[in-house]
Scaffold this motif. Structure first.
Motif, short mmCIF file in Angstrom:
data_model
loop_
_atom_site.label_atom_id
_atom_site.label_comp_id
_atom_site.label_asym_id
_atom_site.label_seq_id
_atom_site.Cartn_x
_atom_site.Cartn_y
_atom_site.Cartn_z
N VAL A 1 -0.82 2.70 -4.44
CA VAL A 1 -0.38 2.03 -4.03
C VAL A 1 0.83 3.50 -3.38
CG1 VAL A 1 -0.42 0.14 -5.37
CG2 VAL A 1 1.51 1.71 -6.30
N GLY A 2 1.15 2.30 -2.37
CA GLY A 2 2.14 3.28 -1.09
C GLY A 2 2.22 2.44 0.09
N ALA A 3 2.75 2.83 1.12
CA ALA A 3 2.86 3.16 2.42
C ALA A 3 2.03 3.21 2.66
CB ALA A 3 3.06 3.70 3.48
N ALA A 4 0.82 3.44 2.34
CA ALA A 4 -0.63 3.99 2.65
C ALA A 4 -1.59 3.54 3.11
CB ALA A 4 -0.83 5.87 3.16
N ALA A 5 -1.55 3.01 1.27
CA ALA A 5 -2.66 2.06 1.28
C ALA A 5 -2.64 0.35 1.66
CB ALA A 5 -2.32 2.26 -0.81
N GLY A 6 -0.95 0.58 2.01
CA GLY A 6 -0.89 -0.98 2.41
C GLY A 6 -0.08 -2.18 1.36
N TRP A 7 0.76 -1.03 0.15
CA TRP A 7 0.89 -1.59 -1.44
C TRP A 7 2.16 -1.27 -1.26
CZ3 TRP A 7 0.04 -5.86 -3.82
CH2 TRP A 7 -1.47 -6.14 -3.97
N VAL B 1 6.00 -5.10 -0.30
CA VAL B 1 5.59 -4.56 0.76
C VAL B 1 4.24 -4.76 1.54
CG1 VAL B 1 6.63 -4.45 3.26
CG2 VAL B 1 8.18 -3.66 1.29
N LYS B 2 3.47 -5.39 2.05
CA LYS B 2 2.21 -6.10 1.86
C LYS B 2 1.90 -5.96 3.32
CE LYS B 2 -0.77 -5.74 -0.53
NZ LYS B 2 -1.59 -6.93 -0.35
N SER B 3 1.11 -4.28 3.69
CA SER B 3 0.74 -4.70 5.24
C SER B 3 -0.91 -5.13 5.55
CB SER B 3 0.81 -3.10 6.21
OG SER B 3 -0.44 -2.32 5.35
N HIS B 4 -1.46 -5.44 4.85
CA HIS B 4 -2.34 -6.57 4.51
C HIS B 4 -2.45 -7.42 3.57
CE1 HIS B 4 -3.28 -3.99 1.49
NE2 HIS B 4 -3.85 -3.17 2.44
N SER B 5 -3.62 -7.81 3.34
CA SER B 5 -3.79 -8.82 2.73
C SER B 5 -4.68 -8.29 1.20
CB SER B 5 -4.17 -10.26 3.36
OG SER B 5 -3.08 -11.03 3.96
N GLN B 6 -5.18 -7.59 1.24
CA GLN B 6 -6.26 -6.92 0.38
C GLN B 6 -5.92 -6.29 -0.96
OE1 GLN B 6 -9.86 -7.36 2.58
NE2 GLN B 6 -8.28 -7.38 3.45
N LYS C 1 4.12 -8.86 4.63
CA LYS C 1 5.45 -9.69 3.94
C LYS C 1 5.79 -9.08 2.44
CE LYS C 1 0.18 -10.65 2.05
NZ LYS C 1 -0.51 -12.01 2.19
N LEU C 2 6.29 -10.14 1.20
CA LEU C 2 6.59 -9.18 0.43
C LEU C 2 5.29 -10.52 -0.83
CD1 LEU C 2 10.98 -10.25 0.26
CD2 LEU C 2 9.25 -7.82 0.56
N GLN C 3 5.18 -9.83 -1.69
CA GLN C 3 4.02 -9.85 -3.08
C GLN C 3 5.31 -9.20 -3.52
OE1 GLN C 3 1.04 -11.17 -1.64
NE2 GLN C 3 -0.21 -11.33 -2.89
N ILE C 4 5.03 -10.44 -5.39
CA ILE C 4 4.95 -9.82 -6.52
C ILE C 4 4.16 -10.05 -7.30
CG2 ILE C 4 6.06 -10.26 -8.85
CD1 ILE C 4 8.72 -11.50 -7.64
N ALA C 5 3.56 -8.90 -7.09
CA ALA C 5 2.00 -9.32 -7.97
C ALA C 5 1.54 -7.84 -9.43
CB ALA C 5 0.92 -9.49 -6.60
N VAL C 6 0.71 -7.77 -9.51
CA VAL C 6 0.17 -6.21 -10.28
C VAL C 6 -1.01 -5.76 -9.36
CG1 VAL C 6 -1.08 -5.11 -11.83
CG2 VAL C 6 0.77 -6.90 -12.20
N PRO C 7 -0.62 -4.77 -8.12
CA PRO C 7 -1.81 -4.86 -7.55
C PRO C 7 -3.29 -4.39 -8.19
CG PRO C 7 -0.08 -2.79 -7.04
CD PRO C 7 -0.05 -4.39 -8.37
N PHE C 8 -4.53 -5.41 -7.33
CA PHE C 8 -5.92 -4.83 -7.62
C PHE C 8 -6.20 -5.46 -8.80
CE2 PHE C 8 -4.34 -0.87 -5.67
CZ PHE C 8 -4.76 -1.05 -4.87
#
Length: 389
Positions: A54-60, A81-86, A109-116
């Motif tokens: 995760v990180g800015a480059a990953a879109g998370w 902070v998400k730059s896509h919906s993947q 957009k903003l997302q409270i989540a556990v990535p992937f």
């Protein structure tokens, strides 16, 4: 932002929060055993960060919410902070397209989540004595940040039903989707589970297991100290193959698996199919207090029914042997129904600062919820279990 005696701040990564303080909110039950699930623990989320998954480059891009009472951490949420919906598994592509057609920019957009990680669990992480105040502070801060920064939306995905209800009271839109979960009905063995099935389904599963077991090698379960670095070399090859076919680019980096090897081996069940000691297929699961969570699968050789065996039946075997209540085998997959995995409700929350769009999505979600409910009722009628007389 201040809310009475509570203050809410943002941190750019979990290196700014001690594991003890974070986990006191994320999994206070771990003081007497396993956490309910390992996905909101400091060690899991930090492994995503330090491995570059995760990180800015990953879109998370991490922007974790921290609620303090004085200097004490009393609530937190993994926010990005998400730059896509993947990598979310609760799909909002239709919302993004509609927002774009209306002339807006949906991302960031903003997302409270556990990535992937499509696994239900607590997302509003509160100390045991906080009651509803911590969750309310987190949700109110999430909505305010979206408004203050003119963002399209804010989301909380794979939250608990109780969190969904609290969010609905605070103006968030609750959404219901579905997954397929296996329930351990107090089985002492896999044979007990088979005895619960109709004759035809019982025969089918026995046939599938026999086909899988005849692949020309051995199937082994590894956890804790039995997991070796070489196992991750093999699994990385499997993961890359599956990821390339499903998503184009695998989400996790190779370093992530090294990190969880060091910090999470006791939370992991790795199931490998081996020929002459060399893995040819594997499935990765995470172990919770009451459930087993299937996450990734892959192979370098195709064998009949080996996917079903490693991902579903081996997981059931482990759950039965260790007294776990359920197996969650990941997102989607109506084919799981025939193997005893039943439809289960999945909850999320969604907030749109633009009032007209918020109302439009609310109407859509009302219809979607009814459609999901109807589908689940139909699927339950086609369950593989013996009909009760």
């Amino acid at each position: 932002m201040d809310g009475g005696a509570l203050s809410v701040t943002l941190v750019p990564d979990l290196g700014h929060v001690s594991p003890q303080d974070w986990d006191a909110c994320a999994c206070p039950e771990a003081a007497s055993g396993r956490p309910f699930d390992p996905f909101t623990t400091h060690r899991f989320l930090r492994a995503l960060e330090t491995s570059g998954s995760v990180g800015a480059a990953a879109g998370w891009e991490p922007r974790h919410l921290i609620v303090q009472s004085g200097s004490q951490l009393v609530a937190a949420a993994p926010m990005y902070v998400k730059s896509h919906s993947q990598g979310e598994y609760i799909f909002d592509h239709a919302f993004a397209q509609a927002y774009g057609r209306a002339g807006g920019g949906y991302y960031p957009k903003l997302q409270i989540a556990v990535p992937f990680t499509p696994a239900t669990g607590r997302r509003l992480l509160c100390a045991p004595d906080m009651g509803d105040a911590g969750g309310a502070a987190l949700l109110q801060a999430l909505a305010q940040i979206a408004r203050d920064n003119a963002l399209s939306s804010a989301h909380v995905t794979f939250c608990t039903e109780e969190e969904a209800a609290q969010g609905a009271e605070l103006g968030f839109l609750p959404r219901v989707t579905e997954q397929f979960h296996w329930e351990n009905r107090g089985y002492a063995s896999f044979s007990d589970f088979l005895a619960d099935l109709s004759s035809r389904k019982r025969k089918t599963i026995r046939k599938e297991r026999a086909q899988a077991q005849s692949f020309g090698g051995e199937i082994r379960q590894y956890t804790g100290a039995d997991i070796q670095p070489a196992h991750w070399d093999a699994f990385w090859t499997f993961y890359q193959d599956t990821g390339a076919r499903k998503w184009g680019t695998p989400y996790l980096t190779r370093a992530f698996f090294d990190h969880i090897h060091e910090t999470m081996r006791d939370d992991i069940l790795l199931v490998l199919a081996e020929q002459d000691g060399q893995p040819v297929a594997g499935a990765l699961n995470f172990i919770g207090r009451e459930g087993l969570y299937g996450r990734y699968w892959g192979c370098i050789e195709d064998h009949p029914c080996l996917h079903f065996e490693l991902c579903y039946y081996q997981a059931m075997d482990f759950a039965i042997a260790h007294g776990l209540h359920r197996v969650e085998a990941g997102a989607q997959g109506i084919h799981k129904l025939a193997r005893g995995y039943m439809p289960s409700r999945v909850h999320s929350l969604h907030y749109f600062p633009q009032p007209g769009f918020h109302k439009a999505v609310a109407r859509y979600l009302t219809d979607e919820t009814q459609a999901i409910t109807n589908e689940m009722d139909i699927l339950r009628d086609h369950a593989p279990f013996r009909k009760q007389t």
